[in-house]
Motif scaffolding. Sequence first.
Motif, PDB file in Angstrom:
ATOM      1  N   GLU A 111       7.135  -4.663  -0.542  1.00 37.27           N
ATOM      2  CA  GLU A 111       5.953  -4.163  -1.175  1.00 37.27           C
ATOM      3  C   GLU A 111       5.385  -2.768  -0.628  1.00 37.27           C
ATOM      4  OE1 GLU A 111       5.982  -8.520  -1.128  1.00 37.27           O
ATOM      5  OE2 GLU A 111       6.590  -6.929   0.138  1.00 37.27           O
ATOM      6  N   ILE A 113       2.471  -5.264  -6.674  1.00 40.11           N
ATOM      7  CA  ILE A 113       4.085  -5.846  -6.652  1.00 40.11           C
ATOM      8  C   ILE A 113       4.064  -7.270  -6.167  1.00 40.11           C
ATOM      9  CG2 ILE A 113       6.321  -5.436  -5.627  1.00 40.11           C
ATOM     10  CD1 ILE A 113       5.809  -2.400  -5.308  1.00 40.11           C
ATOM     11  N   LEU A 157       5.953  -5.163 -10.895  1.00 41.66           N
ATOM     12  CA  LEU A 157       4.816  -4.665 -10.696  1.00 41.66           C
ATOM     13  C   LEU A 157       3.585  -5.497 -11.917  1.00 41.66           C
ATOM     14  CD1 LEU A 157       3.012  -2.279  -9.703  1.00 41.66           C
ATOM     15  CD2 LEU A 157       3.892  -1.123 -11.439  1.00 41.66           C
TER      16      LEU A 157
END
Length: 200
Positions: free
Chosen positions: A103, A121, A131
């Motif tokens: 992330e 994310i 996403l």
Amino acid sequence: MNRTRHLLCAAALLAACAPPAPQAPAADAPQPSPELAAVFPGCEWGEVSAAGVSVWSFACPDQRLIADVALPGFQLELGGESETIVRVPAIRFFAKAPDAPLESVLEAVRAASPGAEACEIERGSHGDYVLMPTGDALVAYQAFVEGRADGPSMPCGPLGPSEAGGRTFRVLDGAPDKVVMINWPSDVAIFDPDTLRVTQ
């Protein structure tokens, strides 16, 4: 006797001058699955390299995977020999610290995907990451998916969810400092993402 000796010498000279026979693919080279090969008949299977990473893909008259160092990653080139050539990012790399979580590339992903300011994310359904919108953006997208609104169809920009295909993120095997974005088409990908590997 002399004639036979001359013929043998001539044959030896011709063999020495002949071009080398084509090299067979390495025994350990990845091979396409029969299902993938059936989708791309008459196309050439080979390895494509970019930015220290390679992937195996088909190259067809109307589409092929090409390296793009500026991306960095690979573009799907569509159009072949026609005058209209279209290139779509197929595989893209994002850098991170080796010990950082996946992330940690969020800001770089947002910068590469205009419209993703309200997206995060998160883990997807098959182990990869995606996403996705959050908050009011998620509510609006759910209304679109359920047919209660006309949009947004791409709530996180080109690297988020859409009506066509999907985008996933994973840490590249053997390269903890690289996150790979894979752009999955609606049908069958011309490349095999499982063959992605570090080459340097």
